[in-house]
Motif scaffolding. Structure first.
Motif, mmCIF file in Angstrom:
data_model
loop_
_atom_site.group_PDB
_atom_site.id
_atom_site.type_symbol
_atom_site.label_atom_id
_atom_site.label_comp_id
_atom_site.label_asym_id
_atom_site.label_seq_id
_atom_site.Cartn_x
_atom_site.Cartn_y
_atom_site.Cartn_z
ATOM 1 N N UNK A 55 0.821 -1.212 0.000
ATOM 2 C CA UNK A 55 0.000 0.000 0.000
ATOM 3 C C UNK A 55 0.857 1.265 0.000
ATOM 4 N N UNK A 56 1.898 1.266 0.818
ATOM 5 C CA UNK A 56 2.793 2.435 0.900
ATOM 6 C C UNK A 56 3.461 2.708 -0.437
ATOM 7 N N UNK A 57 4.031 1.673 -1.058
ATOM 8 C CA UNK A 57 4.768 1.892 -2.304
ATOM 9 C C UNK A 57 3.834 2.163 -3.477
ATOM 10 N N UNK A 58 2.646 1.567 -3.476
ATOM 11 C CA UNK A 58 1.674 1.923 -4.521
ATOM 12 C C UNK A 58 1.328 3.401 -4.442
ATOM 13 N N UNK A 59 1.095 3.888 -3.235
ATOM 14 C CA UNK A 59 0.703 5.288 -3.078
ATOM 15 C C UNK A 59 1.863 6.240 -3.330
ATOM 16 N N UNK A 60 3.009 5.940 -2.733
ATOM 17 C CA UNK A 60 4.127 6.879 -2.823
ATOM 18 C C UNK A 60 4.771 6.891 -4.202
ATOM 19 N N UNK A 61 4.968 5.708 -4.779
ATOM 20 C CA UNK A 61 5.750 5.632 -6.017
ATOM 21 C C UNK A 61 4.900 5.575 -7.277
ATOM 22 N N UNK A 65 -4.033 4.532 -4.779
ATOM 23 C CA UNK A 65 -4.514 4.433 -3.401
ATOM 24 C C UNK A 65 -5.178 3.072 -3.188
ATOM 25 N N UNK A 66 -4.443 2.147 -2.639
ATOM 26 C CA UNK A 66 -4.971 0.812 -2.353
ATOM 27 C C UNK A 66 -5.673 0.807 -1.007
ATOM 28 N N UNK A 67 -6.557 -0.174 -0.825
ATOM 29 C CA UNK A 67 -7.257 -0.368 0.444
ATOM 30 C C UNK A 67 -6.734 -1.642 1.105
ATOM 31 N N UNK A 68 -6.333 -1.530 2.358
ATOM 32 C CA UNK A 68 -5.846 -2.667 3.130
ATOM 33 C C UNK A 68 -6.984 -3.183 4.005
ATOM 34 N N UNK A 69 -7.286 -4.479 3.900
ATOM 35 C CA UNK A 69 -8.333 -5.117 4.692
ATOM 36 C C UNK A 69 -7.674 -5.978 5.759
ATOM 37 N N UNK A 70 -7.724 -5.520 6.994
ATOM 38 C CA UNK A 70 -7.104 -6.233 8.113
ATOM 39 C C UNK A 70 -8.199 -6.816 9.003
ATOM 40 N N UNK A 209 2.895 6.154 7.389
ATOM 41 C CA UNK A 209 3.530 6.690 6.188
ATOM 42 C C UNK A 209 2.673 6.406 4.964
ATOM 43 N N UNK A 210 2.115 5.195 4.878
ATOM 44 C CA UNK A 210 1.223 4.880 3.776
ATOM 45 C C UNK A 210 0.010 5.776 3.742
ATOM 46 N N UNK A 211 -0.574 6.030 4.902
ATOM 47 C CA UNK A 211 -1.735 6.917 4.958
ATOM 48 C C UNK A 211 -1.379 8.333 4.490
ATOM 49 N N UNK A 212 -0.215 8.822 4.876
ATOM 50 C CA UNK A 212 0.187 10.169 4.448
ATOM 51 C C UNK A 212 0.271 10.271 2.931
ATOM 52 N N UNK A 213 0.636 9.168 2.280
ATOM 53 C CA UNK A 213 0.789 9.189 0.826
ATOM 54 C C UNK A 213 -0.484 8.774 0.086
ATOM 55 N N UNK A 214 -1.520 8.355 0.838
ATOM 56 C CA UNK A 214 -2.793 8.080 0.181
ATOM 57 C C UNK A 214 -3.347 6.687 0.358
ATOM 58 N N UNK A 215 -2.667 5.790 1.074
ATOM 59 C CA UNK A 215 -3.210 4.453 1.320
ATOM 60 C C UNK A 215 -4.385 4.547 2.287
ATOM 61 N N UNK A 216 -5.314 3.598 2.169
ATOM 62 C CA UNK A 216 -6.508 3.576 3.005
ATOM 63 C C UNK A 216 -6.533 2.254 3.763
ATOM 64 N N UNK A 400 4.065 -3.916 -5.602
ATOM 65 C CA UNK A 400 3.516 -2.610 -5.972
ATOM 66 C C UNK A 400 3.915 -2.245 -7.397
ATOM 67 N N UNK A 401 5.182 -2.467 -7.732
ATOM 68 C CA UNK A 401 5.641 -2.176 -9.097
ATOM 69 C C UNK A 401 4.939 -3.079 -10.105
ATOM 70 N N UNK A 402 4.766 -4.348 -9.747
ATOM 71 C CA UNK A 402 4.096 -5.288 -10.649
ATOM 72 C C UNK A 402 2.644 -4.863 -10.893
ATOM 73 N N UNK A 403 1.936 -4.496 -9.850
ATOM 74 C CA UNK A 403 0.540 -4.083 -9.982
ATOM 75 C C UNK A 403 0.414 -2.824 -10.829
ATOM 76 N N UNK A 404 1.366 -1.916 -10.651
ATOM 77 C CA UNK A 404 1.346 -0.657 -11.405
ATOM 78 C C UNK A 404 1.850 -0.814 -12.827
ATOM 79 N N UNK A 405 2.384 -2.002 -13.167
ATOM 80 C CA UNK A 405 2.924 -2.209 -14.510
ATOM 81 C C UNK A 405 4.211 -1.466 -14.754
#
Length: 446
Positions: A55-61, A65-70, A209-216, A400-405
């Motif tokens: 989530x952090x790297x998807x948002x920052x790099x 904005x991915x959603x984490x289900x915990x 840190x992930x939340x600051x960059x846009x992760x939910x 994260x890089x793989x998902x973003x292509x």
């Protein structure tokens, strides 16, 4: 029977009563449960290091904005229960095994991935100003029996010649005089890479840190069902249906067999057990000449690992046990306390104030795995074999890089090997009992 260490019927459970939970500060805020149906680009199942890193790297790099289900709370699983060892190493095979399968250059590249993983964690905590109580660089690998010194001599030669690592052999006299004295320490390898940290502070810092960059982040949101509807994955949670284009499985040792066919029958959760003592007095530290804050482990297959914490408490952990139940937990705590006293007789009256257990994750081939299945929309990173502090963050960035292509999603020959199934998976616990007995015999008698 299916293996599922997580009770999905009681979401939002509190953390175990660990030293980490007691000293990590406040919980991560703004982690409301899923409330209503929603459509997402990326859903991540699991709020531990792997899921938070994705989530952090998807948002920052990548601006996604991915959603984490915990299922419970951020870092509730082994990301909040491990020993905090950020170590060089990957899987349980050795260099010769890799070289035979992939060639020497590829084998060196595999090992370099583990070194980069440690560096990545170090950069991340510095870039995001996360206070993780980081120890000095380095580690001690102790010979737990005199005959294991010969193994360390060979290991030192191998690490220097194959990877250029600056490792130094310490005699028992050097170890006793400059680091610590133990009845089960007969010399050591002094490593100069890797460090230890506060396990839960890392998880919470990564989450914020992930939340600051846009992760939910969503706490108390276990995935209780999963089906496909065309190009969408429909994930059932107590608060609603999450429809996602891509899904990441990031539960590691807490991945239930019924979650997805890609992981069913392919994982073996194994318990890691830890006590933390009360604060040592100066006289008690001097009684065993405990001068170092470096992380320590021994040469057993079922290894012990321990280190001095900032308050001069001792964290002392080991593998063992296959049932996380009150009676077995009491036995495991008593066993750890007894073994600690046997290793350090002058500290035999030092009480433990904390005890907890967590499920690490093993694969059949004893290696971590990063994979993508179905039509390229389901991803996983898991089976870190007890070395997940660094590898989970590293593999999370890879996914994260793989998902973003984008470049950087290639796993390499070892991590990218398909996750193998266990033969007769219902018998996994029987395999585990037999292997534990075999390793225990080898550790203590051979």
């Amino acid at each position: 029977m299916p293996i599922n260490p997580t009770d999905l019927s009681r979401p939002g459970q509190p953390h175990v009563a660990s030293y980490w939970a007691a000293t990590a500060g406040s919980e991560v805020e703004n982690c409301e449960p899923v409330n209503g149906d929603r459509d997402l680009d990326v859903a991540i199942i699991g709020g531990g290091y792997t899921g938070l890193s994705v989530a952090y790297h998807l948002a920052r790099e990548h601006g996604i904005s991915a959603h984490v289900l915990e299922a419970n709370r951020v870092g509730w699983g082994c990301s909040g229960r491990n020993g905090g060892y950020c170590s060089v190493g990957i899987g349980k095979e050795d260099f010769d095994d890799w070289a035979a399968r992939f060639g020497r250059e590829a084998a060196k590249a595999v090992f370099e991935q583990s070194r980069e993983a440690v560096r990545m964690v170090k950069r991340l905590v510095e870039d995001e100003a996360i206070d993780v109580d980081r120890t000095p660089e380095g580690a001690l690998e102790l010979a737990h029996r005199p005959n294991r010194m010969a193994d360390l001599v060979l290991r030192r030669k191998h690490l220097r010649e194959s990877f250029g690592l600056d490792v130094r052999l310490l005699s028992k006299a050097e170890l006793d005089g400059g680091y610590l004295v133990s009845r089960e320490a007969h010399g050591a390898l002094l490593h100069d890479e890797g460090f230890a940290l506060h396990a839960m502070k890392l998880g919470r810092g990564l989450a914020r840190a992930g939340q600051r960059h846009g992760a939910i982040l969503h706490a108390a949101s276990p995935v209780t069902g999963w089906r496909r509807d065309g190009k969408r994955h429909l994930l059932s949670t107590p608060g609603g249906i999450v429809r996602a284009r891509q899904v990441v499985i990031a539960c590691n040792g807490y991945t239930g067999d019924r979650l997805h066919p890609a992981t069913a029958g392919r994982l073996l959760p194994a318990l890691s057990n830890i006590i933390v003592t009360r604060k040592l007095t100066q006289a008690e530290r001097q009684s065993v000449n405990w001068q170092t804050y470096l992380k320590i482990w021994d040469t057993r297959r079922l290894l012990f690992y321990y280190r001095l914490l900032p308050e001069n408490r001792v964290l002392f952990g080991a593998r063992g046990g296959i049932e996380d139940e009150p009676e077995s937990n009491q036995r495991e705590r008593a066993w750890l306390e007894r073994r600690f006293a046997e290793m350090f007789p002058p500290l035999a009256k030092v009480e433990s104030e904390y005890f907890w257990r967590g499920w690490v994750c093993l694969a059949r081939d004893k290696n971590p795995h990063v994979g993508t299945v179905e039509d390229g929309t389901v991803h996983y990173a898991l089976a870190y074999m007890g070395s997940g502090v660094a590898l989970s963050v590293y593999c999370g960035r890879m996914l994260a890089a793989r998902i973003a292509g984008r470049p950087g999603g290639e796993a390499g020959p070892l991590l990218g090997t398909p996750l193998p199934a266990f033969p007769f998976p219902a018998l996994r616990r029987i395999y585990q009992r037999l292997v534990y007995r075999y390793y225990s015999f080898k550790d203590e008698w051979l």
